[in-house]
Design a protein around this motif. Structure first.
Motif, PDB file in Angstrom:
ATOM      1  N   MET A 113     -17.069 -35.446  15.303  1.00 41.77           N
ATOM      2  CA  MET A 113     -15.740 -35.913  14.911  1.00 41.77           C
ATOM      3  C   MET A 113     -15.142 -36.751  16.041  1.00 41.77           C
ATOM      4  O   MET A 113     -15.669 -36.764  17.157  1.00 41.77           O
ATOM      5  CB  MET A 113     -14.848 -34.715  14.583  1.00 41.77           C
ATOM      6  N   SER A 114     -14.026 -37.432  15.763  1.00 44.53           N
ATOM      7  CA  SER A 114     -13.376 -38.222  16.817  1.00 44.53           C
ATOM      8  C   SER A 114     -12.796 -37.274  17.874  1.00 44.53           C
ATOM      9  O   SER A 114     -12.534 -36.092  17.601  1.00 44.53           O
ATOM     10  CB  SER A 114     -12.257 -39.084  16.217  1.00 44.53           C
ATOM     11  N   PRO A 137      -6.326 -31.235  25.268  1.00 42.15           N
ATOM     12  CA  PRO A 137      -7.406 -30.306  24.917  1.00 42.15           C
ATOM     13  C   PRO A 137      -7.059 -28.869  25.331  1.00 42.15           C
ATOM     14  O   PRO A 137      -6.322 -28.660  26.301  1.00 42.15           O
ATOM     15  CB  PRO A 137      -8.605 -30.809  25.731  1.00 42.15           C
ATOM     16  N   CYS A 138      -7.593 -27.910  24.600  1.00 43.53           N
ATOM     17  CA  CYS A 138      -7.424 -26.492  24.939  1.00 43.53           C
ATOM     18  C   CYS A 138      -7.898 -26.260  26.377  1.00 43.53           C
ATOM     19  O   CYS A 138      -8.932 -26.787  26.790  1.00 43.53           O
ATOM     20  CB  CYS A 138      -8.254 -25.646  23.963  1.00 43.53           C
ATOM     21  N   VAL A 175      -8.395 -29.719  16.739  1.00 40.74           N
ATOM     22  CA  VAL A 175      -9.039 -28.543  16.144  1.00 40.74           C
ATOM     23  C   VAL A 175      -9.248 -27.424  17.178  1.00 40.74           C
ATOM     24  O   VAL A 175      -9.068 -26.248  16.858  1.00 40.74           O
ATOM     25  CB  VAL A 175     -10.371 -28.985  15.502  1.00 40.74           C
ATOM     26  N   ASP A 176      -9.578 -27.785  18.390  1.00 41.01           N
ATOM     27  CA  ASP A 176      -9.758 -26.746  19.417  1.00 41.01           C
ATOM     28  C   ASP A 176      -8.473 -25.977  19.670  1.00 41.01           C
ATOM     29  O   ASP A 176      -8.505 -24.791  20.024  1.00 41.01           O
ATOM     30  CB  ASP A 176     -10.267 -27.358  20.735  1.00 41.01           C
ATOM     31  N   ILE A 195      -8.543 -32.573   6.308  1.00 39.69           N
ATOM     32  CA  ILE A 195      -8.977 -33.193   7.556  1.00 39.69           C
ATOM     33  C   ILE A 195      -9.674 -34.500   7.213  1.00 39.69           C
ATOM     34  O   ILE A 195     -10.557 -34.526   6.346  1.00 39.69           O
ATOM     35  CB  ILE A 195      -9.983 -32.260   8.282  1.00 39.69           C
ATOM     36  N   GLY A 196      -9.280 -35.583   7.890  1.00 40.03           N
ATOM     37  CA  GLY A 196      -9.980 -36.857   7.717  1.00 40.03           C
ATOM     38  C   GLY A 196     -10.416 -37.344   9.083  1.00 40.03           C
ATOM     39  O   GLY A 196      -9.602 -37.428  10.006  1.00 40.03           O
TER      40      GLY A 196
END
Ligand code: FMN
Length: 183
Positions: A89-90, A46-47, A97-98, A80-81
């Protein structure tokens, strides 16, 4: 024209995978090359909100996201899926995405403008509102980056084979791929 799909489901051959596969086939029929990245197989931290990318223009975290920045910037279409997990989202997709934070930098951000952006969401619920948080997040992000957002494909599919047994959803995924990749 190159389509790069990111799959946020941990399920191999699950609903997201099935729909993205169909979408890729549609895009290929329209003349595009395609590629899928299964985020669950990538090590993406994670960011850390360290803001160092703001100074150096590069994310400081050296993990599997590093090469994906270049792939995103060179693709013509991003898809994006993701499954819906708790109306969102998962976690795999959210971590990915972050990390786009390091693309939101003045010399880099404009390179995303004009790219085509597709979204596939599956969920167990019969109500499409269940996906509204995910749609809102990606529609907003696409608009922010000046990307061209296509009508998302929202599919009710609880068990892992539900999408595969839903000819309408398969056809819609194929058609979305064709549409996004239209020359
Ligand atoms: C942790 C977890 C949370 C979930 N949360 C929701 C939810 O909030 N709403 C919903 O409709 N389905 C929810 N589901 C069901 C999945 O979205 C659904 O099974 C989806 O088709 C899975 O896609 P996949 O086969 O590509 O993994 C959840 C599933 C899991 C494992």
């Amino acid at each position: 024209m190159h389509l790069l799909a990111f799959n946020g489901s941990p399920r191999l051959r699950g609903n997201t995978w099935t729909l993205l596969n169909q979408l890729k086939r549609g895009a290929e029929e329209a003349g595009a090359t395609t590629e899928e990245v299964i985020l669950n197989k990538q090590h993406i931290k994670p960011c850390q909100a360290c803001e160092s990318c703001k100074k150096t223009l590069v994310c400081r975290i050296k993990d599997d996201m590093a090469p994906l920045y270049g792939s995103i910037l060179s693709a013509d279409m991003i898809v994006i899926g993701t499954p819906v997990y708790f109306w969102s989202m998962s976690a795999q997709m959210k971590a990915f995405v972050d990390r786009w934070y390091a693309l939101d930098l003045d010399p880099i951000r404009p390179r995303l403008a004009g790219k085509r952006f597709g979204l596939v969401v599956c969920y167990a619920d019969s109500a499409t509102e269940t996906a509204s948080g995910v749609v809102y997040a990606f529609k907003s992000a696409a608009a922010y980056f000046d990307m061209r957002f296509y009508e998302p494909l929202l599919v009710t599919a609880g068990d892992r084979n539900d999408a595969a047994g839903n000819p309408q959803a398969l056809q819609a995924a194929f058609a979305l791929g064709q549409e996004i990749a239209k020359p």
